[in-house]
Design a protein around this motif. Structure first.
Motif, mmCIF file in Angstrom:
data_model
loop_
_atom_site.group_PDB
_atom_site.id
_atom_site.type_symbol
_atom_site.label_atom_id
_atom_site.label_comp_id
_atom_site.label_asym_id
_atom_site.label_seq_id
_atom_site.Cartn_x
_atom_site.Cartn_y
_atom_site.Cartn_z
ATOM 1 N N THR A 352 40.749 41.268 47.101
ATOM 2 C CA THR A 352 40.783 41.718 45.590
ATOM 3 C C THR A 352 40.886 40.375 44.972
ATOM 4 N N GLY A 353 40.353 39.073 45.395
ATOM 5 C CA GLY A 353 40.398 37.934 44.655
ATOM 6 C C GLY A 353 40.140 37.726 43.444
ATOM 7 N N SER A 354 39.019 38.024 43.050
ATOM 8 C CA SER A 354 38.741 37.692 41.624
ATOM 9 C C SER A 354 38.897 39.142 40.524
ATOM 10 N N GLN A 355 39.022 38.615 39.177
ATOM 11 C CA GLN A 355 39.399 39.653 38.419
ATOM 12 C C GLN A 355 38.459 40.642 38.190
ATOM 13 N N GLN A 356 36.964 40.170 38.767
ATOM 14 C CA GLN A 356 35.695 41.154 38.591
ATOM 15 C C GLN A 356 35.999 42.096 39.606
ATOM 16 N N THR A 357 36.514 41.724 40.997
ATOM 17 C CA THR A 357 36.682 42.712 41.951
ATOM 18 C C THR A 357 38.005 43.700 41.747
ATOM 19 N N ILE A 358 38.795 43.085 41.002
ATOM 20 C CA ILE A 358 40.128 43.834 40.695
ATOM 21 C C ILE A 358 39.716 45.105 39.726
ATOM 22 N N ASP A 359 38.933 44.579 38.690
ATOM 23 C CA ASP A 359 38.520 45.604 37.938
ATOM 24 C C ASP A 359 37.419 46.674 38.366
ATOM 25 N N ARG A 360 36.612 46.412 39.162
ATOM 26 C CA ARG A 360 35.766 47.196 40.092
ATOM 27 C C ARG A 360 36.442 48.115 40.672
ATOM 28 N N GLU A 361 37.434 47.591 41.754
ATOM 29 C CA GLU A 361 38.077 48.689 42.518
ATOM 30 C C GLU A 361 38.954 49.503 41.854
ATOM 31 N N PHE A 362 40.017 48.941 40.911
ATOM 32 C CA PHE A 362 40.760 49.822 40.028
ATOM 33 C C PHE A 362 39.912 50.783 39.225
ATOM 34 N N GLY A 363 38.941 50.075 38.623
ATOM 35 C CA GLY A 363 38.147 50.899 37.739
ATOM 36 C C GLY A 363 37.157 52.119 38.177
ATOM 37 N N ALA A 364 37.162 52.131 39.618
ATOM 38 C CA ALA A 364 36.305 53.121 39.895
ATOM 39 C C ALA A 364 37.057 54.546 39.769
ATOM 40 N N PHE A 365 38.464 54.569 39.458
ATOM 41 C CA PHE A 365 39.009 55.801 39.519
ATOM 42 C C PHE A 365 38.939 56.184 38.019
ATOM 43 N N ALA A 366 38.558 55.362 37.031
ATOM 44 C CA ALA A 366 38.542 55.819 35.724
ATOM 45 C C ALA A 366 37.664 57.199 35.539
ATOM 46 N N GLY A 367 38.086 58.128 34.767
ATOM 47 C CA GLY A 367 37.357 59.423 34.549
ATOM 48 C C GLY A 367 38.182 60.669 35.391
#
Length: 401
Positions: A352-367
């Protein structure tokens, strides 16, 4: 012989009981060894050798036992002098024509404790359901988990750092025979390449009656190359067309089903995680062991995200979870894992090196508004937690830490 206590714990409550124990899984995943471990336990408990009969129907010693009649006669002759309960270990039983009739007669004619193994779910499930309804229990057997691989490697080839061992696991996989090869890379790759061919042609082509073995192999290689990606029958048909091979979607579906019945690949359906319904289009496939993927020329290091996802999928299955891919609006959750009434959600990424990756992986659970555990698995040395979503190192997770 590598002990596999997790499987023995599953089998132990049924040992000695009048219910057939059926061990199923890919060829060379360790089913025969489990039969030996069970037999060793029975010997240790005082069961006499004359009360045990172990037959491997892929051995030359069983070449004449090709049908139910010959098997019944052979077993009757061998157990005539048994004193008390008969223990029958019937390995790769699907090689015997109409084997289910013989096994049913053993349950009727003897005080029998019966163990079967098989490498083709199509034959075992249909025949057991038809002839021995409600009188069997199935135990799924997989190649080594990473925890088992690590123990086996340290026993066979000496101590090794966990990260170095995991790099080997990513490329070599966990088929137990690798211990006999001392995990030699060249020998292991040759063995796994031959094993892939054996599963494909013996457990898929022969048992499913497939005529075009070349088309089958091309389809399976494509699916393994696309492991972890959402694919459709139309995707595969388009690929085959680009290879100048015209093939219908129905034929492709038959190939994939046959490969799944041989435990070569595992289909993971897609589910609307909010609406709780299975979606009919797009699904994922995972190979039973990543070593097979590497051995047929697909570089696992170059597809590390896909391979890590496959390793996590198979580990969830080892742990007894039912697994789906989750659709959450326009996002995707890699795995929804269910066992009993419990649910867990997983995202898998290399780093999860970049902020973009962090946002994508953790954001997948939104909803997902429920309170079930949500985890992002990665190779990060110091995984982070965000918004109640846990980050965890894949190696630590695989080792149960």
């Amino acid at each position: 012989m590598i002990d596999r206590p997790a499987y023995l714990d599953q089998i132990r409550p049924f040992i000695g009981k009048n219910i057939i124990k059926v061990l199923v899984g890919a060829r060379r995943s360790g089913k025969s060894t489990l039969l030996q471990l069970i037999a060793n336990q029975l010997r240790a408990e005082g069961v006499p050798e004359r009360n045990m009969l172990h037959l491997n129907f892929e051995s030359d010693s069983c070449a004449g036992l090709t049908d139910a009649a010959s098997l019944s006669v052979y077993v009757h002759d061998r157990v005539a002098n048994a004193d008390g309960k008969v223990r029958l270990f019937l390995d790769e039983i699907q090689e015997v024509d109409h084997w289910e009739k013989a096994v049913r007669s053993f349950m009727v004619d003897y005080d029998a404790d019966i163990y079967l193994t098989g490498s083709n779910a199509r034959m075992l499930s249909s025949d057991l359901a038809t002839y021995i309804t409600g009188r069997y229990v199935t135990i799924d057997v997989y190649p080594f988990s990473f925890a088992e691989f690590l123990d086996a490697y340290r026993t066979s080839a000496g101590d090794i750092d966990e990260r170095a061992a995991f790099r080997r696991y990513v490329t070599q996989g966990g088929f137990p025979f690798l211990t006999d090869l001392s995990f030699n890379e060249q020998a292991s790759e040759q063995y796994l390449n031959d094993l892939f061919a054996t599963i494909l042609f013996k457990d898929v082509v022969r048992h499913a009656g497939i005529r075009d073995a070349d088309a089958l192999e091309r389809v399976i290689r494509y699916v393994l190359a696309e492991e972890g990606h959402l694919i459709t029958l139309a995707n595969i048909a388009a690929y085959m067309k680009s290879e100048h091979r015209k093939i219908t979607s129905d034929t492709i579906a038959g190939y994939l089903n046959a490969a799944a019945k041989a435990f070569l690949i595992y289909r993971v359906p897609r589910e609307d995680a909010i609406g709780k319904r299975t979606l009919k289009v797009n699904e994922k496939y995972y190979v039973v062991d990543q070593g097979l993927r590497q051995a047929i020329g697909l570089n696992n290091a170059n597809a590390i995200d896909q391979v890590l996802e496959g390793i996590v999928c198979m580990e969830l299955k080892r742990r007894g979870y039912d697994v789906q891919v989750g659709k959450v609006g326009d996002k995707e959750v890699d795995f929804i894992a269910r066992k009993g009434g419990d649910v867990e959600y997983y995202q898998v990424t290399y780093l999860t090196g970049s902020q973009q990756t962090i946002d994508r992986e953790f954001g997948a659970f939104a909803g997902l508004d429920d309170n079930w555990p949500k985890t992002v698995l990665s190779m990060d040395e110091f995984p982070q937690t965000r918004d109640g979503i846990r980050g965890e190192n894949i190696i630590d997770w695989l080792l149960g830490r």
